[in-house]
Design a protein around this motif. Structure first.
Motif, PDB file in Angstrom:
ATOM      1  N   ASP A 421       0.858  -1.185   0.000  1.00  0.00           N
ATOM      2  CA  ASP A 421       0.000   0.000   0.000  1.00  0.00           C
ATOM      3  C   ASP A 421       0.898   1.241   0.000  1.00  0.00           C
ATOM      4  N   TYR A 422       0.718   2.075  -1.020  1.00  0.00           N
ATOM      5  CA  TYR A 422       1.527   3.283  -1.152  1.00  0.00           C
ATOM      6  C   TYR A 422       1.325   4.208   0.048  1.00  0.00           C
ATOM      7  N   GLU A 423       0.071   4.245   0.601  1.00  0.00           N
ATOM      8  CA  GLU A 423      -0.209   5.143   1.711  1.00  0.00           C
ATOM      9  C   GLU A 423       0.516   4.724   2.978  1.00  0.00           C
ATOM     10  N   LYS A 424       0.872   3.449   3.109  1.00  0.00           N
ATOM     11  CA  LYS A 424       1.643   3.003   4.263  1.00  0.00           C
ATOM     12  C   LYS A 424       3.125   3.320   4.101  1.00  0.00           C
ATOM     13  N   GLY A 425       3.527   3.569   2.882  1.00  0.00           N
ATOM     14  CA  GLY A 425       4.923   3.912   2.624  1.00  0.00           C
ATOM     15  C   GLY A 425       5.221   3.725   1.157  1.00  0.00           C
ATOM     16  N   PRO A 426       5.920   4.661   0.525  1.00  0.00           N
ATOM     17  CA  PRO A 426       6.206   4.525  -0.914  1.00  0.00           C
ATOM     18  C   PRO A 426       7.224   3.441  -1.219  1.00  0.00           C
ATOM     19  N   THR A 427       7.877   2.929  -0.183  1.00  0.00           N
ATOM     20  CA  THR A 427       8.892   1.896  -0.391  1.00  0.00           C
ATOM     21  C   THR A 427       8.698   0.782   0.622  1.00  0.00           C
ATOM     22  N   ASP A 455       1.572   5.211  -6.710  1.00  0.00           N
ATOM     23  CA  ASP A 455       0.267   5.409  -6.083  1.00  0.00           C
ATOM     24  C   ASP A 455      -0.854   5.245  -7.092  1.00  0.00           C
ATOM     25  N   THR A 456      -2.033   4.761  -6.629  1.00  0.00           N
ATOM     26  CA  THR A 456      -3.286   4.700  -7.392  1.00  0.00           C
ATOM     27  C   THR A 456      -4.390   5.278  -6.509  1.00  0.00           C
ATOM     28  N   ASN A 457      -5.513   5.629  -7.138  1.00  0.00           N
ATOM     29  CA  ASN A 457      -6.636   6.192  -6.379  1.00  0.00           C
ATOM     30  C   ASN A 457      -7.438   5.047  -5.770  1.00  0.00           C
ATOM     31  N   ASP A 458      -6.956   4.542  -4.671  1.00  0.00           N
ATOM     32  CA  ASP A 458      -7.578   3.375  -4.039  1.00  0.00           C
ATOM     33  C   ASP A 458      -8.222   3.705  -2.710  1.00  0.00           C
ATOM     34  N   ASN A 459      -8.325   4.987  -2.348  1.00  0.00           N
ATOM     35  CA  ASN A 459      -8.944   5.369  -1.076  1.00  0.00           C
ATOM     36  C   ASN A 459     -10.032   6.394  -1.334  1.00  0.00           C
ATOM     37  N   ILE A 460     -11.037   6.386  -0.481  1.00  0.00           N
ATOM     38  CA  ILE A 460     -12.095   7.392  -0.522  1.00  0.00           C
ATOM     39  C   ILE A 460     -11.864   8.380   0.613  1.00  0.00           C
ATOM     40  N   ASP A 491      -4.602   9.309  -0.464  1.00  0.00           N
ATOM     41  CA  ASP A 491      -3.994   9.228  -1.786  1.00  0.00           C
ATOM     42  C   ASP A 491      -3.179  10.494  -2.054  1.00  0.00           C
ATOM     43  N   SER A 492      -2.252  10.385  -3.012  1.00  0.00           N
ATOM     44  CA  SER A 492      -1.373  11.503  -3.324  1.00  0.00           C
ATOM     45  C   SER A 492      -1.889  12.252  -4.545  1.00  0.00           C
ATOM     46  N   GLY A 493      -1.362  13.454  -4.723  1.00  0.00           N
ATOM     47  CA  GLY A 493      -1.697  14.250  -5.899  1.00  0.00           C
ATOM     48  C   GLY A 493      -3.161  14.650  -5.928  1.00  0.00           C
ATOM     49  N   PRO A 494      -3.729  14.780  -7.124  1.00  0.00           N
ATOM     50  CA  PRO A 494      -5.140  15.200  -7.245  1.00  0.00           C
ATOM     51  C   PRO A 494      -6.104  14.231  -6.567  1.00  0.00           C
ATOM     52  N   TRP A 495      -5.700  12.952  -6.475  1.00  0.00           N
ATOM     53  CA  TRP A 495      -6.581  11.969  -5.846  1.00  0.00           C
ATOM     54  C   TRP A 495      -6.770  12.240  -4.357  1.00  0.00           C
ATOM     55  N   GLY A 496      -5.834  12.959  -3.765  1.00  0.00           N
ATOM     56  CA  GLY A 496      -5.949  13.232  -2.336  1.00  0.00           C
ATOM     57  C   GLY A 496      -6.587  14.564  -2.013  1.00  0.00           C
ATOM     58  N   GLU A 497      -6.978  15.340  -3.047  1.00  0.00           N
ATOM     59  CA  GLU A 497      -7.633  16.619  -2.809  1.00  0.00           C
ATOM     60  C   GLU A 497      -9.133  16.405  -2.600  1.00  0.00           C
TER      61      GLU A 497
END
Length: 848
Positions: A421-427, A455-460, A491-497
């Motif tokens: 999961d990218y949100e838990k850590g990018p690496t 990252d992908t848009n996998d969270n609401i 989520d990162s980027g526009p997905w997290g706005e």
């Protein structure tokens, strides 16, 4: 003996004691014996003597200075009592001075009292503690120790015997009289199994009487026996079986293994001598002192892969003589040296770090094909066998294969997609381990596995709370902030706005800032708690791809004290009956307490100090001392007795508001009204509509009941011979009984017409059982029912009607009475009927 005789000029003889011998309990107490267990306070002896002249004598008993006073005597009776406890072991003889006197002459004697023994002392062991050191090879039956106990008592109570307490039975016996301890025949001591033994010996006296009862006293002591080791056990090897190894890099003199043996006699061990007695083939040596086995030649010259070496361990006795021994086997294996650890390889040779980039949340079971990993161990056989495993987040990835012999391609497979999961850590980092299995060296290798996630848009978006509660004061200006809501999208980027909106039936007066989540009132909105105090609506948090979540917002409009209490009229007229209150009431339009809670007070009154008011209900009462119109007339000179006061109504809000009203009160005295109807009318003087409503209801009820009763009586009496159309009360009476007459009603007061008479108050009905009575009539006339005979078992009852009455034939006087009664009832019913008709006409006009 000492005799004191005063010089009186006449012959006078001194008194004297009786000497009854030592066995007597009276006399001069000479040679008297007393048991040491005699209780304090016991009468033990009586001093007895006489005077030759017959004069009365007195006795005394004293002791030498510094000695304990064990007895006291009664001067008149001579009774001697024990006052201190006796102990023969401390003092077996007591010296006392007794005297007798007749008042003129005094005789003094010194006597000895003997204290006899009682069995009150326990045997006491001597020379404690008891510890004995005994060689383990001591012969059975030998004497090894002696205990001694002394009992201070005399006779049988002072004799001592001994016995042992042991469970299970010990290896020892003790002589009951001498206390000599011996090893039991047939038993031996063994240092190796029991280096220390503990015994308990009991010393018992011969018994004797104490305070009248026979008792035997005992004492106990512990005996510790330390067994001294003797040379009677052969040596033995420790840590068998023994295994050793020879490796390819070993050199002559290399240590292979060390054996160890020790003497079985642990308390006094002998040194050990080591030697090889077989299986060596001349290629192994052993150190005779420490048991170290070493290689005597080069490994390449060895002919066997396995050697069984027989090693002997012997005790070294006196004069370096070899004594008892033990033999063991040492297995020595010649093995290849494990000198190559596992190694990881990439496409370009040995590599310690492997890295790949991929999207988060790959499907479970997917192979991570970005990794090109090979693992190899150059050793042979068991030295080249090792295990692979991943160290990192649990159960996210797994490695295949898990066991490798020499070389294998490494495959990494996704096991738990949620862990990537990218949100838990990018690496995500793992350690890939290769560890040898069956080698003593346990060589290992490590490689770093690094996964870079995209990252992908996998969270609401998710609100910090499922609902928000806000409170805002009423009359707040438009645009006032109400509450701030927050939703997080990891989520990162526009997905997290996140963008916020509100909707719902309660959201009309509110708006929300799309980017910050601050909810505020519309610029044109005005909140009024008196109009609406509760709002609820939904807030929506949405990301750039339309994924959203909801939360509910509850807004409470806080009431502010923005209304003053108001009376219905600034000037109110009230009529007050002395003893009854009048009420004023104000209304505060605020929504909540304490803003709408009103307190009443009198600001001004004329006359002063004449009224009290209830601060909560607004009820106004006269002062308790105003009890009649006479007092009122004394206070005011006006004939109309109308007083005024200014009443203030103040709310409990902050700031507090108030209003006033003038109340003119007409003071009157209560009219004499009887019955519950009169009381009700008096209480309803200030509320005539209530009185009219209640009266209308009562009249309607009476009319309905009367119609039903009259119709039923008409149906029963259609066959009647005689109908007497007169307004009177029906009376049923048994045969040979005078008809009942209603008492005349004297209407001295208009209110008396509401007085209801109680038929049961008639003295003719005294002592008769009560029967149910129908309600009074109020309906239009119906044909009267025919007369019916009264059963002997029936009690007469009155049935009031409007239309008429049935009665048996009687005298003219009875008819006149009935006619008079009917006229009175007719007057009451007619008046009620007229009021009912007027009320119906007014009601019909209201519908026009």
């Amino acid at each position: 003996m000492f005799i004191c005789v005063p010089n009186t000029g006449q012959s006078d003889y001194a008194p004297y004691f009786y000497d009854n011998g030592p066995s007597s309990t009276n006399g001069n107490m000479a040679l008297f014996s007393i048991s040491e267990d005699t209780a304090i306070g016991t009468h033990i002896y009586t001093l007895n003597g006489t005077d030759p002249e017959g004069d009365s004598v007195r006795y005394s008993l004293t002791f030498e200075k510094g000695s304990r006073e064990y007895f006291k005597v009664d001067p008149k009776s001579g009774n001697v009592t024990l006052v201190q406890e006796l102990d023969r072991e401390k003092q077996d003889e007591i010296s006392a001075i007794v005297s007798i006197t007749d008042g003129r002459n005094k005789v003094i004697e010194t006597v000895r009292v003997f204290v006899t023994d009682a069995n009150d002392e326990r045997p006491e062991f001597q020379n404690l503690p008891y510890v004995a050191d005994i060689p383990e090879d001591t012969d059975p039956g030998s004497s090894i120790f002696r205990v001694q106990a002394v009992d201070k008592d005399m006779g049988s109570g002072g004799s001592v015997s001994y016995f042992l307490l042991s469970s299970p039975p010990a290896k020892f016996i003790i002589d009951a009289h001498s206390g000599v301890l011996r090893i039991k025949p047939g038993e031996t001591l063994d240092y190796e199994t029991e280096p220390t033994l503990f015994l308990m010996v009991v010393a018992k006296d011969g018994g004797g009487k104490y305070k009248g009862k026979q008792q035997v006293l005992t004492s106990t002591a512990n005996i510790t026996i330390n067994v001294i080791d003797a040379q009677d056990t052969p040596p033995f090897f420790v840590g068998t079986p023994y295994f050793g190894y020879i490796y390819e890099v070993s050199v002559p003199g290399s240590e292979i293994f060390t054996v160890y043996a020790k003497d079985g006699d642990l308390g006094n061990p002998n040194p050990i001598h080591y030697s090889i007695i077989g299986g060596s083939d001349g290629v192994f040596d052993i150190n005779s002192t420490n048991g170290c086995i070493s290689l005597a030649t080069h490994p390449v010259l060895l002919k066997n892969e396995l050697y069984e070496i027989k090693v002997k361990a012997s005790e070294i006795g006196p004069n370096d003589q070899l004594m008892d021994y033990d033999i063991t086997m040492v297995t020595v294996r010649v093995v290849d040296l494990n000198n190559h650890p596992p190694t990881f390889y990439g496409e370009n040779g040995p590599q310690s770090t492997f890295e790949v980039t991929m999207n988060e949340h790959p499907p479970a079971g997917e192979i991570l094909r970005g990794f090109k990993i090979t693992v190899n161990d150059s050793d042979q056989g068991a030295n080249a066998k090792f295990k692979l495993r991943l160290v990192g987040p649990s159960r996210v990835l797994r490695v295949v294969p898990q066991t490798v012999l020499n070389e294998a391609q490494v495959t990494i497979i996704v096991e738990d997609s949620s862990g990537i999961d990218y949100e838990k850590g990018p690496t995500i980092s793992f350690k890939l381990l290769a560890v040898e299995i069956d080698t003593p060296e346990r060589f290992s290798a490590t490689a770093d596995i690094v996964i870079n996630l995209l990252d992908t848009n996998d969270n609401i978006p998710k609100f910090t709370s499922e609902y928000y509660i806000a409170r805002v004061p009423e009359n707040s200006p438009g645009g006032s902030n109400v509450v701030s809501v927050t939703a997080n999208d990891p989520d990162s980027g526009p997905w997290g706005e996140v963008k916020y909106t509100i909707y719902g039936s309660g959201s009309d007066l509110f708006a929300i800032q799309q980017s910050t989540g601050i909810i505020y009132t519309q610029p044109w909105a005005t909140l009024d708690a008196e109009v609406r105090s509760k709002y609820n609506f939904y807030v929506k948090a949405e990301d750039s791809e339309g994924k959203y979540s909801l939360a509910e917002v509850f807004v409470t409009v806080l009431d502010m004290n923005d209304h003053s209490p108001e009376f219905d009229h600034k000037l109110m007229e009230r009529t007050m009956i002395i003893g009854a209150p009048v009420k004023v009431e104000a209304v505060d339009e605020d929504a909540e307490s304490p803003n709408n809670v009103i307190e009443y007070s009198i600001m001004k009154a004329d006359p002063d100090n004449a009224f009290d008011i209830d601060a909560e209900t607004g009820e106004i009462k006269l002062k308790p001392y105003i009890k009649s119109m006479a007092i009122v007339q004394n206070i005011t000179k006006q004939k109309d007795c109308k007083w005024s006061l200014v009443v203030q109504a103040r709310d409990r809000g902050y700031p507090s508001f108030s209003t006033t009203a003038v109340v003119n009160i007409d003071i009157t005295e209560a009219a004499t009204l009887k019955g519950p109807m009169g009381v009700f009318l008096m209480k309803s003087r200030d509320n005539p509509l209530r009185a009219i409503g209640v009266v209308t209801f009562i009249i309607s009820l009476l009319v309905g009941v009367t119609v039903l009763v009259s119709a039923a009586m008409y149906m029963r009496n259609t066959k009647s011979n005689r109908i007497m159309p007169a307004r009177r009360v029906i009376k049923r009476r048994p045969r040979d009984q005078e008809p009942w007459n209603l008492p005349l009603l004297k209407l001295n007061n208009p209110a008396d017409k509401f007085i209801v008479g109680d038929p049961e108050s008639n003295p003719m009905q005294t002592g008769r059982s009560s029967r149910p009575k129908p309600p009074p009539p109020s309906a239009p006339s119906l044909p009267p029912p025919p007369p019916c005979s009264t059963r002997p078992t029936e009690w007469p009852r009155a049935v009031p009607t409007i239309s008429g009455a049935l009665a048996a034939k009687g005298s003219k006087k009875a008819k006149a009475n009935r006619r008079k009664e009917g006229n009175i009832s007719s007057a009451l019913v007619s008046e009620l009927k007229m009021k009912l008709e007027q009320k119906i006409i007014e009601s019909n006009q209201g519908y026009c």
